[in-house]
Design a protein around this motif. Sequence first.
Motif, PDB file in Angstrom:
ATOM      1  N   PHE A  87       0.976  -9.587 -18.759  1.00  0.00           N
ATOM      2  CA  PHE A  87       0.866  -9.003 -20.091  1.00  0.00           C
ATOM      3  C   PHE A  87       2.099  -8.146 -20.325  1.00  0.00           C
ATOM      4  N   PRO A  88       2.715  -8.152 -21.479  1.00  0.00           N
ATOM      5  CA  PRO A  88       2.419  -9.048 -22.602  1.00  0.00           C
ATOM      6  C   PRO A  88       2.782 -10.503 -22.300  1.00  0.00           C
ATOM      7  N   LYS A  89       2.441 -11.370 -23.225  1.00  0.00           N
ATOM      8  CA  LYS A  89       2.642 -12.802 -23.038  1.00  0.00           C
ATOM      9  C   LYS A  89       4.094 -13.085 -22.652  1.00  0.00           C
ATOM     10  N   PRO A  90       4.316 -13.895 -21.591  1.00  0.00           N
ATOM     11  CA  PRO A  90       5.700 -14.183 -21.192  1.00  0.00           C
ATOM     12  C   PRO A  90       6.514 -14.735 -22.347  1.00  0.00           C
ATOM     13  N   ILE A  91       7.734 -14.265 -22.436  1.00  0.00           N
ATOM     14  CA  ILE A  91       8.580 -14.609 -23.571  1.00  0.00           C
ATOM     15  C   ILE A  91       8.928 -16.095 -23.567  1.00  0.00           C
ATOM     16  N   GLU A  92       8.925 -16.712 -22.378  1.00  0.00           N
ATOM     17  CA  GLU A  92       9.286 -18.152 -22.318  1.00  0.00           C
ATOM     18  C   GLU A  92       8.278 -18.997 -23.085  1.00  0.00           C
ATOM     19  N   LYS A  93       7.057 -18.482 -23.230  1.00  0.00           N
ATOM     20  CA  LYS A  93       6.022 -19.279 -23.877  1.00  0.00           C
ATOM     21  C   LYS A  93       5.979 -19.077 -25.386  1.00  0.00           C
ATOM     22  N   SER A  94       6.881 -18.249 -25.901  1.00  0.00           N
ATOM     23  CA  SER A  94       6.861 -18.017 -27.342  1.00  0.00           C
ATOM     24  C   SER A  94       7.963 -18.830 -28.024  1.00  0.00           C
TER      25      SER A  94
END
Lengths: 308, 282
Positions: free
Chosen positions: B2-9
């Motif tokens: 957390f927070p959501k990994p940046i690679e997945k955005s």
Amino acid sequence: MTTALPQTEYDPPKSSWWRRNQIGISPWLFLAPGILFFAFYVIFPIFQSFNVSFYDWDGLGDAEFVGVENYQELYWDDAFYTSLWNNLLWLVLYLLAIPGGLFIALFLNQTVTGIRLYKSLFFFPFVISQVVVGLVFTWFYDPTFGLLNSIIGTFGMGPINVLGDENYVTYGIILAGLWPQTAYCMILYLTGLNAVDPEQVEAARLDGAKGARMLWYVILPQLKPATFIAFVVTIIGALRSFDLISIMTNGGPFGESRVLSFYMFEVALSEYGFRMGYGAAIAVVLFLIMLIFIAYFLWSMYQEERTR
Amino acid sequence: MFPKPIEKSSRTWQLTYQGLLPLALIMWLLPLLAVAVFSIKPEADFTTGNYWGFPSSFEGFNNYGRVFFDSDMPRYLLNSVFITVPTVIGAVALSCMTGFALGIYKFKSNLWIFFMFVAGNFVPFQILMVPVRDLTLDMGLYNTKLGLVLFHVAFQTGFCTLFMRNFIRALPFELIEAARVEGIAEWRIFVYVVLPLMKPAIAALSVLIFTFIWNDYFWAIVLTQGVESQPVTAGITSFNAQFRAAYHLMSAGSIVAALPPVAMFFLMQKHFIAGLTLGAVK
């Protein structure tokens, strides 16, 4: 492990008394130097300070017993209330370092290239001495060339003499103090976030939790130990604030930025005279305030020890 | 995570984040960068009011040279070293023993002695100031490095004991029991079994205490006075008095004074952070 031990050629059990009591006595032998040092320089002086606070003493000549007169004087001393009020401001506003640190930690908790260097550089202010932080911020606030006034000047405002204005001065110093303190809280939370259970996060995500709700209900409960330590060090730091005030304003203007720790020093050891007894009385008040927090911290630790 | 990994955005958010990072860092370190820029400017820039423009010439070597050869700065730095290093050795040595005693042995007053160390470590300095200063004067150690070192060792023992005791608590106790069954003397267990396992804690504490003591200001001004024994944190004020209004030199001086703990931090980063965050994770 035991193979690495040297041949135990130590004296054979000539005194069976030592053998029998070794485990009972050893801890005291190990503790003795530490306890002696600590008692001599920390524990006894606390009681001595209480004692000195009942005397009128310039630090050199004979001390004269005056009973509670120092405390009576304190009761009518406006500077004391200014300091006390500023201490309260420090306590409350310093706590902003905790959410601030959490925010930066959340911002930096990614795995892009170079992030390690970023984390170290964000932590940087904590490593620098408060004396240098104080100097840096004094120049930052300077009304003639300071960066702050250059920046707000481009918006057509200012100049503000932050450290020369009795309404702003304490806030200005607290802001300087928040800078390293936020960095400290950030590093605590970064470590905490590292240890957050990924399975719980995934499970919560499947249940549709995200953003603020995820933070509040899933992440923060797991960060509780980090929050506790951040709270302890921030409270202690707020009540210990001395260096910044001494460097940035020396208590001024008109004593408006004093806190108890600084006022005590000023009374006992500066050109205002050497009033050790009065200084000790101020220190006692500060100590009693701190004692509330110390008792709470110890109580929390005690609860923890019992559950182990 | 957390927070959501940046690679997945989304790609745009990734790029925004990459751009935001250096920007946020510059904002964060702005006051410090300003001082760094000041320290390489020539004096002329300040008289002509060129505070924030590009330096009209690079005077870094000149300014830092004057800090080292034209002032008492080297003396103060050396004093700081002679105060900091013995304190680190003393406090770590004492607390290895107290930590061992409180972490390994079970006796009635164990927790109370531990709490005494912890509580003492939290008290405000001012409650100690008058008696400690008096004590130091009586021992003839006022305005000596030794006087400062002795106090620092004693006070830091509180924090170090807290640290060491918790560290030793987490070691496998079976090791000690096994050694006892073999009939090994207690002090040998300390030296040959526990001490080797404490290396990471010793490293972490050493860098932490180094930084704390190097940066100490309060006790430096309470217990020392002149150039012969004051550490750099206190010396910087006399340095600034010497170079009043010479901002390029004062900036260079501040940076020199701040550098040793910074170097320590970058060299021993892992240990430093492990030390600071002990207890932040269960």
